[in-house]
Design a protein around this motif. Sequence first.
Motif, PDB file in Angstrom:
ATOM      1  N   HIS A 138      -0.177 -16.001  12.421  1.00 27.04           N
ATOM      2  CA  HIS A 138      -1.044 -17.011  13.040  1.00 27.04           C
ATOM      3  C   HIS A 138      -0.195 -17.968  13.858  1.00 27.04           C
ATOM      4  O   HIS A 138       0.915 -18.325  13.458  1.00 27.04           O
ATOM      5  CB  HIS A 138      -1.807 -17.778  11.958  1.00 27.04           C
ATOM      6  CG  HIS A 138      -3.115 -18.339  12.396  1.00 27.04           C
ATOM      7  ND1 HIS A 138      -3.205 -19.452  13.208  1.00 27.04           N
ATOM      8  CD2 HIS A 138      -4.386 -17.951  12.144  1.00 27.04           C
ATOM      9  CE1 HIS A 138      -4.484 -19.725  13.427  1.00 27.04           C
ATOM     10  NE2 HIS A 138      -5.220 -18.822  12.790  1.00 27.04           N
ATOM     11  N   ASN A 139      -0.724 -18.385  14.998  1.00 32.86           N
ATOM     12  CA  ASN A 139       0.011 -19.318  15.863  1.00 32.86           C
ATOM     13  C   ASN A 139      -0.586 -20.721  15.853  1.00 32.86           C
ATOM     14  O   ASN A 139      -0.257 -21.549  16.702  1.00 32.86           O
ATOM     15  CB  ASN A 139       0.059 -18.784  17.301  1.00 32.86           C
ATOM     16  CG  ASN A 139      -1.323 -18.605  17.909  1.00 32.86           C
ATOM     17  OD1 ASN A 139      -2.343 -19.007  17.331  1.00 32.86           O
ATOM     18  ND2 ASN A 139      -1.368 -17.989  19.077  1.00 32.86           N
ATOM     19  N   GLY A 140      -1.458 -20.987  14.887  1.00 36.58           N
ATOM     20  CA  GLY A 140      -2.109 -22.289  14.815  1.00 36.58           C
ATOM     21  C   GLY A 140      -3.463 -22.301  15.494  1.00 36.58           C
ATOM     22  O   GLY A 140      -4.270 -23.205  15.277  1.00 36.58           O
ATOM     23  N   THR A 141      -3.726 -21.269  16.309  1.00 36.79           N
ATOM     24  CA  THR A 141      -5.001 -21.158  17.013  1.00 36.79           C
ATOM     25  C   THR A 141      -5.729 -19.866  16.665  1.00 36.79           C
ATOM     26  O   THR A 141      -6.930 -19.861  16.432  1.00 36.79           O
ATOM     27  CB  THR A 141      -4.789 -21.210  18.544  1.00 36.79           C
ATOM     28  OG1 THR A 141      -4.114 -22.424  18.873  1.00 36.79           O
ATOM     29  CG2 THR A 141      -6.117 -21.148  19.283  1.00 36.79           C
ATOM     30  N   SER A 142      -4.987 -18.758  16.630  1.00 31.93           N
ATOM     31  CA  SER A 142      -5.622 -17.468  16.389  1.00 31.93           C
ATOM     32  C   SER A 142      -4.742 -16.575  15.526  1.00 31.93           C
ATOM     33  O   SER A 142      -3.522 -16.738  15.461  1.00 31.93           O
ATOM     34  CB  SER A 142      -5.935 -16.773  17.714  1.00 31.93           C
ATOM     35  OG  SER A 142      -4.737 -16.585  18.454  1.00 31.93           O
ATOM     36  N   ILE A 143      -5.396 -15.609  14.882  1.00 34.01           N
ATOM     37  CA  ILE A 143      -4.709 -14.666  14.004  1.00 34.01           C
ATOM     38  C   ILE A 143      -4.371 -13.388  14.779  1.00 34.01           C
ATOM     39  O   ILE A 143      -5.056 -13.036  15.747  1.00 34.01           O
ATOM     40  CB  ILE A 143      -5.577 -14.326  12.771  1.00 34.01           C
ATOM     41  CG1 ILE A 143      -4.769 -13.560  11.712  1.00 34.01           C
ATOM     42  CG2 ILE A 143      -6.830 -13.566  13.174  1.00 34.01           C
ATOM     43  CD1 ILE A 143      -5.505 -13.387  10.391  1.00 34.01           C
ATOM     44  N   ALA A 144      -3.301 -12.727  14.367  1.00 39.53           N
ATOM     45  CA  ALA A 144      -2.921 -11.419  14.903  1.00 39.53           C
ATOM     46  C   ALA A 144      -2.285 -10.646  13.750  1.00 39.53           C
ATOM     47  O   ALA A 144      -2.150 -11.165  12.632  1.00 39.53           O
ATOM     48  CB  ALA A 144      -1.953 -11.568  16.074  1.00 39.53           C
ATOM     49  N   PHE A 145      -1.903  -9.404  14.030  1.00 39.96           N
ATOM     50  CA  PHE A 145      -1.297  -8.581  12.993  1.00 39.96           C
ATOM     51  C   PHE A 145       0.005  -7.999  13.520  1.00 39.96           C
ATOM     52  O   PHE A 145       0.223  -7.899  14.724  1.00 39.96           O
ATOM     53  CB  PHE A 145      -2.273  -7.488  12.554  1.00 39.96           C
ATOM     54  CG  PHE A 145      -3.542  -8.065  11.986  1.00 39.96           C
ATOM     55  CD1 PHE A 145      -3.597  -8.488  10.675  1.00 39.96           C
ATOM     56  CD2 PHE A 145      -4.665  -8.218  12.782  1.00 39.96           C
ATOM     57  CE1 PHE A 145      -4.753  -9.062  10.152  1.00 39.96           C
ATOM     58  CE2 PHE A 145      -5.832  -8.776  12.278  1.00 39.96           C
ATOM     59  CZ  PHE A 145      -5.873  -9.198  10.959  1.00 39.96           C
ATOM     60  N   LEU A 146       0.899  -7.646  12.600  1.00 37.91           N
ATOM     61  CA  LEU A 146       2.248  -7.251  12.974  1.00 37.91           C
ATOM     62  C   LEU A 146       2.749  -6.168  12.031  1.00 37.91           C
ATOM     63  O   LEU A 146       2.517  -6.234  10.826  1.00 37.91           O
ATOM     64  CB  LEU A 146       3.163  -8.479  12.899  1.00 37.91           C
ATOM     65  CG  LEU A 146       4.546  -8.413  13.522  1.00 37.91           C
ATOM     66  CD1 LEU A 146       4.446  -8.292  15.048  1.00 37.91           C
ATOM     67  CD2 LEU A 146       5.349  -9.667  13.160  1.00 37.91           C
ATOM     68  N   LEU A 147       3.465  -5.184  12.569  1.00 40.27           N
ATOM     69  CA  LEU A 147       4.145  -4.162  11.777  1.00 40.27           C
ATOM     70  C   LEU A 147       5.637  -4.444  11.803  1.00 40.27           C
ATOM     71  O   LEU A 147       6.198  -4.736  12.859  1.00 40.27           O
ATOM     72  CB  LEU A 147       3.871  -2.773  12.344  1.00 40.27           C
ATOM     73  CG  LEU A 147       2.436  -2.268  12.209  1.00 40.27           C
ATOM     74  CD1 LEU A 147       2.212  -1.040  13.085  1.00 40.27           C
ATOM     75  CD2 LEU A 147       2.107  -1.953  10.753  1.00 40.27           C
TER      76      LEU A 147
ATOM     77  N   PRO B  87       9.730 -10.663   8.802  1.00 37.34           N
ATOM     78  CA  PRO B  87       9.499  -9.993  10.073  1.00 37.34           C
ATOM     79  C   PRO B  87       9.980 -10.862  11.232  1.00 37.34           C
ATOM     80  O   PRO B  87      10.065 -12.084  11.109  1.00 37.34           O
ATOM     81  CB  PRO B  87       7.976  -9.829  10.110  1.00 37.34           C
ATOM     82  CG  PRO B  87       7.473 -10.979   9.289  1.00 37.34           C
ATOM     83  CD  PRO B  87       8.481 -11.134   8.190  1.00 37.34           C
ATOM     84  N   THR B  88      10.299 -10.225  12.355  1.00 32.16           N
ATOM     85  CA  THR B  88      10.639 -10.966  13.571  1.00 32.16           C
ATOM     86  C   THR B  88       9.334 -11.433  14.192  1.00 32.16           C
ATOM     87  O   THR B  88       8.538 -10.628  14.676  1.00 32.16           O
ATOM     88  CB  THR B  88      11.420 -10.079  14.550  1.00 32.16           C
ATOM     89  OG1 THR B  88      12.615  -9.622  13.904  1.00 32.16           O
ATOM     90  CG2 THR B  88      11.784 -10.850  15.804  1.00 32.16           C
ATOM     91  N   MET B  89       9.114 -12.743  14.168  1.00 32.97           N
ATOM     92  CA  MET B  89       7.832 -13.287  14.607  1.00 32.97           C
ATOM     93  C   MET B  89       7.774 -13.424  16.129  1.00 32.97           C
ATOM     94  O   MET B  89       8.747 -13.849  16.753  1.00 32.97           O
ATOM     95  CB  MET B  89       7.604 -14.647  13.953  1.00 32.97           C
ATOM     96  CG  MET B  89       7.589 -14.607  12.436  1.00 32.97           C
ATOM     97  SD  MET B  89       6.084 -13.893  11.782  1.00 32.97           S
ATOM     98  CE  MET B  89       4.984 -15.293  11.924  1.00 32.97           C
ATOM     99  N   PRO B  90       6.632 -13.092  16.742  1.00 35.16           N
ATOM    100  CA  PRO B  90       6.470 -13.321  18.177  1.00 35.16           C
ATOM    101  C   PRO B  90       6.510 -14.821  18.487  1.00 35.16           C
ATOM    102  O   PRO B  90       6.239 -15.649  17.609  1.00 35.16           O
ATOM    103  CB  PRO B  90       5.078 -12.749  18.476  1.00 35.16           C
ATOM    104  CG  PRO B  90       4.747 -11.877  17.312  1.00 35.16           C
ATOM    105  CD  PRO B  90       5.468 -12.460  16.139  1.00 35.16           C
ATOM    106  N   ASN B  91       6.844 -15.177  19.711  1.00 36.67           N
ATOM    107  CA  ASN B  91       6.894 -16.585  20.113  1.00 36.67           C
ATOM    108  C   ASN B  91       5.574 -17.286  19.830  1.00 36.67           C
ATOM    109  O   ASN B  91       4.502 -16.770  20.152  1.00 36.67           O
ATOM    110  CB  ASN B  91       7.220 -16.706  21.605  1.00 36.67           C
ATOM    111  CG  ASN B  91       8.663 -16.361  21.902  1.00 36.67           C
ATOM    112  OD1 ASN B  91       9.526 -16.429  21.023  1.00 36.67           O
ATOM    113  ND2 ASN B  91       8.942 -15.979  23.141  1.00 36.67           N
ATOM    114  N   GLY B  92       5.681 -18.464  19.214  1.00 36.08           N
ATOM    115  CA  GLY B  92       4.506 -19.273  18.936  1.00 36.08           C
ATOM    116  C   GLY B  92       3.874 -19.021  17.584  1.00 36.08           C
ATOM    117  O   GLY B  92       3.062 -19.816  17.120  1.00 36.08           O
ATOM    118  N   TYR B  93       4.225 -17.923  16.918  1.00 36.17           N
ATOM    119  CA  TYR B  93       3.649 -17.610  15.613  1.00 36.17           C
ATOM    120  C   TYR B  93       4.582 -18.100  14.516  1.00 36.17           C
ATOM    121  O   TYR B  93       5.755 -17.737  14.491  1.00 36.17           O
ATOM    122  CB  TYR B  93       3.413 -16.101  15.483  1.00 36.17           C
ATOM    123  CG  TYR B  93       2.263 -15.601  16.308  1.00 36.17           C
ATOM    124  CD1 TYR B  93       0.991 -15.467  15.757  1.00 36.17           C
ATOM    125  CD2 TYR B  93       2.439 -15.284  17.652  1.00 36.17           C
ATOM    126  CE1 TYR B  93      -0.067 -15.019  16.515  1.00 36.17           C
ATOM    127  CE2 TYR B  93       1.375 -14.824  18.428  1.00 36.17           C
ATOM    128  CZ  TYR B  93       0.128 -14.695  17.856  1.00 36.17           C
ATOM    129  OH  TYR B  93      -0.929 -14.261  18.610  1.00 36.17           O
TER     130      TYR B  93
END
Length: 199
Positions: free
Chosen positions: A103-112, A119-125
Amino acid sequence: SNTDYLLIYDESENGLRKVPYSSFSSAPVGLSGARALFVRNNTGTPTAVLDIVAAEILMRDDNGVLIRSGSPSGSVNITASGANGIDTGAEANSTLYYLWAIHNGTSIAFLLSTSATAPTMPNGYTYKARIGCVWNNASGDFWSFVQYDRDVSMVRQLQAIAVTFSTPNADPTSSTGYVTYLMNGSGTTPFIPGIACRV
């Protein structure tokens, strides 16, 4: 500010007690997890895409602060990178991938990720919760499974799990006539992920 106080009446001392503001947490701190989680292979692209839906998912940041996503749903694709894809590097065959809700504070996503802990988190998450895992086989295809909360049912796989059985009437205290077959993450065909607590 940190100079503010909360006044609490102390009955035993028949008086007021000052509690500094700094003694209170400004945000909830707790454990991450999911409720009524349902994960399965995507019907159109079952070998590369997982579909996820839940009643709610709680994710936490590195300080233990929680964020809640109500009725989240989405998909994660191992051929994509970043949010709703793989965290880093190229797809690896014969590898166990952990499924994360982020989660980036606004929306949820999923990660493998191949990491079960970081995990290596995407920018903003900044928020994350590990919610499952999937085996990517030697052909680069996800094993078929259905997960409900923490229970996982494996669908009959296209590849056989070969096990050599003992010879009839073999002494069970002897290793003669037996072949050890590891079905966890250290085996050649892991069927039981390393994070499992019960089989």
